[in-house]
Enzyme design. Structure first.
Site, PDB file in Angstrom:
ATOM      1  N   ARG A 175      -4.003   6.661  -2.103  1.00 16.76           N
ATOM      2  CA  ARG A 175      -2.548   5.885  -2.272  1.00 16.76           C
ATOM      3  C   ARG A 175      -1.764   6.965  -2.873  1.00 16.76           C
ATOM      4  NH1 ARG A 175      -4.156   0.268  -3.190  1.00 16.76           N
ATOM      5  NH2 ARG A 175      -5.731  -0.185  -1.536  1.00 16.76           N
ATOM      6  N   GLN A 194     -13.625   3.010  -2.880  1.00 20.42           N
ATOM      7  CA  GLN A 194     -13.704   1.488  -2.531  1.00 20.42           C
ATOM      8  C   GLN A 194     -15.286   1.208  -2.246  1.00 20.42           C
ATOM      9  OE1 GLN A 194     -10.472  -0.015  -0.209  1.00 20.42           O
ATOM     10  NE2 GLN A 194      -9.411  -0.597  -2.134  1.00 20.42           N
ATOM     11  N   ALA A 239     -14.586 -11.252   3.370  1.00 23.34           N
ATOM     12  CA  ALA A 239     -14.629  -9.815   3.122  1.00 23.34           C
ATOM     13  C   ALA A 239     -14.109  -9.717   2.018  1.00 23.34           C
ATOM     14  CB  ALA A 239     -13.564  -9.288   4.236  1.00 23.34           C
ATOM     15  N   VAL A 251      -7.049 -11.822   5.064  1.00 23.19           N
ATOM     16  CA  VAL A 251      -8.014 -13.176   4.724  1.00 23.19           C
ATOM     17  C   VAL A 251      -7.107 -14.277   4.338  1.00 23.19           C
ATOM     18  CG1 VAL A 251      -9.672 -11.572   3.575  1.00 23.19           C
ATOM     19  CG2 VAL A 251      -7.713 -12.265   2.186  1.00 23.19           C
ATOM     20  N   TRP A 303       0.913  -1.067  -0.092  1.00 28.50           N
ATOM     21  CA  TRP A 303      -0.037  -0.016  -0.011  1.00 28.50           C
ATOM     22  C   TRP A 303       0.714   1.313   0.034  1.00 28.50           C
ATOM     23  CZ3 TRP A 303      -1.199  -4.359   2.554  1.00 28.50           C
ATOM     24  CH2 TRP A 303      -2.234  -5.102   2.251  1.00 28.50           C
ATOM     25  N   HIS A 307      -7.416   1.785   2.348  1.00 26.57           N
ATOM     26  CA  HIS A 307      -8.402   0.844   1.960  1.00 26.57           C
ATOM     27  C   HIS A 307      -9.678   1.092   2.806  1.00 26.57           C
ATOM     28  CE1 HIS A 307      -5.775  -2.184   4.348  1.00 26.57           C
ATOM     29  NE2 HIS A 307      -6.179  -1.039   4.968  1.00 26.57           N
TER      30      HIS A 307
END
Ligand SMILES: [Zn+2]
Length: 335
Positions: free
Chosen positions: A192, A206, A303, A249, A152, A166
Site C-alpha cells: 500500500r 496478510q 472470507a 462481502v 486502498w 490485499h
C-alpha cells in the site's frame, strides 16, 4: 671396564633428548665412564698403554656414533609429536562464529496459524504479488471509478500492474480454478502507498481465509475467528463484531479483540477504546461468485483477511511495525 653392550644399553634406554644428554655425560663427560678409563692409562705399564688406548678410543668412537644415531631418531620423533599436537584442520568450523539461526517472529506465528487451519481442513493457497486489476479489484466487486477503490492506497506500475493491495486477490484465483466446496488460507505480502510509521508500513503481511460450501452462515465465520484469536493469543480473548462495509462481502463485519495490553481498561495502544480492530471479514458477496462463474444460489462462503503483522506485534509485545522489517538480528535472536 664398560663394554660395547653396556654402552648400547645406556644409549638405547634414552627416550628423550634430555635423557640422551644425560647418557652422553655419563659416558663421555669429563667424569664419564669412558673418559675415566683414559685416566687409568697413566698407571699402566708402557707396553700395555697402546693396546688399552686403542680399546678406549674404539669405545669412545662407538659411543659417539651410537649417540648421534639415537639423537637423530629422537629428534625425528619429537618433530612428529610437535606436528601432531599443533595440527590445524583448516576445514573445521570456527567455534567462535557458530551462531544458531533463528526464525523471524512472522514465520514462527505463521507456522502456528497454518498448523491451526490445516487441522480444520484448510489448505494453503498462494497467488502472484504483482496482480492485474481484474483479480485485485474488478472481480472483488470493486469497479473502476467506484469510490471504494480509494480505500486502498494503490501502487501502479506504468503498465497498470498492481503490487497487490490485499491477499483477497487469491480468493478470486482460487474460486476460478477450484471446484467448491473448498477451504483455503492464503498468507502473503501486500503493498500500500502508506506513510511508514509505528503502525503502518508500505509492505506488510496478510493472511486471507476463504471457505465455500452450502449453508454457510456468519456463525461459522464467528466461531472460526474466535478460535483463531484464542490460538494466536494463547488464551481465550473477548472479541466483538461490528458491522462494516467491504465491497466483496455481504454482510461485512470487523472483529475487535479486547486489548491484551490493558485487558480492556484503555491504554495508548488501543487509543483508550479497550478494543483493537483485528480482522475484517464477512460472507462472500454474491457478485463475487458471479464474477468467478459460480451460482450464488448454490454456494455460500465466508472470507476474512487479517493484517498479520498486527497479530505478530500483539502476540510478542512488539510495539513498532518497523522492527519487523528493519532486518536487525537483535529482534530474531530473541526468539
Ligand atoms: Zn489497551
Amino acid at each position: 671396564m664398560i663394554d660395547s653392550a653396556q654402552i648400547a644399553a645406556v644409549i638405547e634406554a634414552a627416550e628423550s633428548l634430555a635423557a640422551l644428554e644425560e647418557a652422553r655425560v655419563r659416558l663421555l663427560g669429563k667424569k664419564g665412564e669412558i673418559s675415566s678409563l683414559m685416566k687409568e692409562i697413566g698407571a699402566m705399564a708402557p707396553a700395555d698403554r697402546a693396546t688399552f688406548g686403542q680399546k678406549v678410543n674404539a669405545l669412545r668412537d662407538e659411543a659417539q656414533s651410537r649417540l648421534d644415531a639415537r639423537k637423530a631418531i629422537l629428534e625425528t620423533r619429537a618433530e612428529e609429536e610437535r606436528l601432531a599436537a599443533g595440527w590445524i584442520d583448516v576445514t573445521a568450523p570456527n567455534p567462535a562464529s557458530r551462531h544458531i539461526g533463528r526464525f523471524h517472529p512472522i514465520t514462527l506465528l505463521l507456522e502456528e496459524v497454518i498448523d491451526h487451519f490445516t487441522g480444520l481442513g484448510f489448505s494453503v493457497a498462494s497467488g502472484p504479488e504483482i496482480e492485474d486489476e481484474f483479480h485485485n479489484f474488478d472481480a472483488l466487486n470493486i469497479p473502476k471509478d467506484h469510490p471504494a477503490r480509494d480505500v486502498w492506497d494503490t501502487f501502479y506500475t506504468t503498465e497498470r500492474e498492481i503490487p497487490r493491495t490485499h491477499t483477497s486477490s487469491v480468493q478470486i484465483r482460487t474460486l476460478m480454478s477450484q471446484k467448491p466446496p473448498l477451504r483455503i488460507i492464503a498468507p502473503g505480502r501486500v503493498f500500500r502507498n502508506e506513510t511508514i510509521d509505528a503502525t503502518h508500513h508500505a509492505s506488510f503481511n496478510q493472511v486471507e481465509g476463504l471457505l465455500v460450501d452450502k449453508h454457510v452462515s456468519v456463525a461459522h465465520l464467528k466461531h472460526t475467528l474466535e478460535t483463531l484469536v484464542a490460538k494466536i493469543m494463547g488464551r481465550p480473548v473477548p472479541v466483538r463484531f461490528r458491522p462494516a462495509f467491504y465491497p466483496f462481502v455481504e454482510p461485512g463485519l470487523d472483529l475487535d479483540a479486547q486489548c491484551v495490553f490493558c485487558e480492556g481498561r484503555g491504554c495508548s495502544v488501543c487509543k483508550h477504546q479497550g478494543w483493537i480492530e483485528l480482522i475484517p471479514g464477512g460472507l462472500v458477496h454474491p457478485r463475487v461468485f458471479e464474477f468467478c462463474g459460480l451460482d450464488p444460489h448454490e454456494w455460500q462462503g465466508f472470507a476474512f483477511g487479517m493484517g498479520f503483522d498486527r497479530m505478530v506485534m500483539m502476540r510478542y509485545g512488539i510495539d513498532d511495525i518497523r522492527r519487523l522489517y528493519d532486518g536487525k538480528l537483535q529482534l530474531v535472536r530473541q526468539f
